[in-house]
Design a protein around this motif. Structure first.
Motif, PDB file in Angstrom:
ATOM      1  N   HIS A  44       7.948 -71.760 -50.735  1.00 42.19           N
ATOM      2  CA  HIS A  44       8.924 -71.936 -49.654  1.00 42.19           C
ATOM      3  C   HIS A  44       8.728 -70.905 -48.549  1.00 42.19           C
ATOM      4  CE1 HIS A  44      11.746 -75.105 -50.934  1.00 42.19           C
ATOM      5  NE2 HIS A  44      11.343 -74.803 -52.147  1.00 42.19           N
ATOM      6  N   LEU A  51      19.260 -74.385 -45.187  1.00 47.41           N
ATOM      7  CA  LEU A  51      18.913 -75.700 -45.726  1.00 47.41           C
ATOM      8  C   LEU A  51      20.163 -76.482 -46.106  1.00 47.41           C
ATOM      9  CD1 LEU A  51      15.839 -74.947 -48.043  1.00 47.41           C
ATOM     10  CD2 LEU A  51      15.818 -76.024 -45.795  1.00 47.41           C
ATOM     11  N   THR A  77      15.385 -78.552 -50.544  1.00 45.78           N
ATOM     12  CA  THR A  77      16.601 -77.822 -50.901  1.00 45.78           C
ATOM     13  C   THR A  77      16.749 -77.693 -52.409  1.00 45.78           C
ATOM     14  OG1 THR A  77      17.635 -78.735 -48.913  1.00 45.78           O
ATOM     15  CG2 THR A  77      19.080 -77.671 -50.500  1.00 45.78           C
TER      16      THR A  77
END
Length: 341
Positions: free
Chosen positions: A124, A279, A226
């Motif tokens: 991420h 997010l 997410t």
């Protein structure tokens, strides 16, 4: 002399330790180099001793290493250590403050991340960095071409389609030197697109392999990105007593400034992981955009807020609710069960 608790101030090369015995007397204060500090711990303290560190860079690695050797490791957020720093700030005082903070019964600790969690988090982080670089590259192209009278569209999707037309148009006034530069910038943009797509596929693969991530996607506003970010950041949701605590750790609850019996709630605290909070909020905004034509309880609830308050307040409120529901699903291992009409 038996050391029962040790505070460690981590650094790149020099580690400061502060150990106390059962009478809370400081009996071990040393500055250790990176290559020797684990050996010094093993020689001075017995397994089962509590070792505290700030939850900073490298802390989770050292925590796993010490746990494998039988020690009890407690990671503390830096803001909870700061009140215990006496006098001037230095490594020795920081280690003493960590040792003191970890002894307080009300101190909240950070769960030690697994290697898998850190792997997902690394994916991420790299993806988020590439997205920012891609945005900056697009803005750079727009700024440079504007000097030649070429105005690029706002969206990257249209910018990608416009650049080849600029390069092919021999009548737009671009010199050969600038065309070479523009072609290189376009290739940079396409390379970043390719890297982001590769990481998206990696996230998709992680999502398919993890049953918790599959269940989390049952929630509206939560997709593969997410869901995996929740896995990487939260991991074991049972570390929180309830959903509100998890939402508070993500900075989605109001910040208080209350005194004299008067309660004053401000905006959200914005504590915790900025990336995960953004997010959840962006996912909530997407839900609100599609909730206008729906009649389920969640849609009517969020639209009632959106029509009476600022849309951002509605988005944060929905993100807060989503985080609480996610806590229940992660801690209890259940599927999403919406309240029937």
């Amino acid at each position: 002399m038996k050391i029962i608790r040790v505070g460690v101030d981590l650094a790149k090369n020099v580690f400061q330790v502060h150990g106390v015995d059962r009478s809370e007397k400081a009996v071990w204060r040393r500055k250790l180099v990176r290559g020797d500090w684990i050996k010094a711990l093993l020689s001075e303290i017995e397994p089962g001793c509590e070792i505290g560190m700030e939850a900073c860079s490298g802390a989770h690695h050292w925590a796993r290493l010490l746990q494998a050797r039988g020690y009890t490791v407690k990671l503390i957020a830096p803001q909870f250590v700061k009140p215990y720093v006496k006098s001037n700030k230095n490594d020795a005082n920081d280690a003493e403050a960590i040792c003191e903070a970890m002894s307080r019964p009300t101190t909240r600790f950070v769960a030690v991340k697994t290697v898998e969690q850190q792997d997902i988090q690394a994916v991420h982080r790299v993806r988020a960095s590439l997205v920012e670089q891609r945005k900056a590259k697009g803005n750079q192209i727009r700024g440079l071409t504007a000097e030649y009278g070429l105005i690029a569209p706002k969206e990257l999707l249209y910018l990608r389609a416009t650049i080849p037309r600029w390069l092919e148009d021999q009548e737009n006034g671009l010199s050969e030197r600038f065309r070479r530069l523009l072609r290189g910038l376009w290739e940079d943009l396409l390379t970043m697109d390719q890297r982001v797509e590769e990481l998206d596929r990696e996230i998709e693969q992680i999502t398919r392999q993890d049953p918790v991530a599959v269940r989390l996607q049952q929630l509206r506003g939560i997709g593969p990105v997410t869901a995996t970010a929740l896995l990487a950041t939260i991991g074991d949701a049972s570390q929180f007593a309830n959903g509100r605590q998890m939402a508070a750790s993500l900075g989605l609850t109001p910040k208080q400034n209350s005194s004299g019996g008067k309660e004053r709630l401000l905006g959200i605290s914005k504590r915790g992981d900025v990336y995960l909070r953004s997010l959840l909020v962006h996912g909530a905004r997407a839900v609100i955009r599609t909730a206008q034509n729906k009649t389920d309880r969640l849609s009517t609830w969020v639209m009632r807020i959106a029509t009476t308050r600022h849309p951002n307040i509605a988005a944060v409120a929905l993100a807060n609710k989503t985080a609480r529901i996610a806590w229940a699903m992660m801690s209890r291992g259940t599927d999403y069960r919406p309240i029937p009409e």
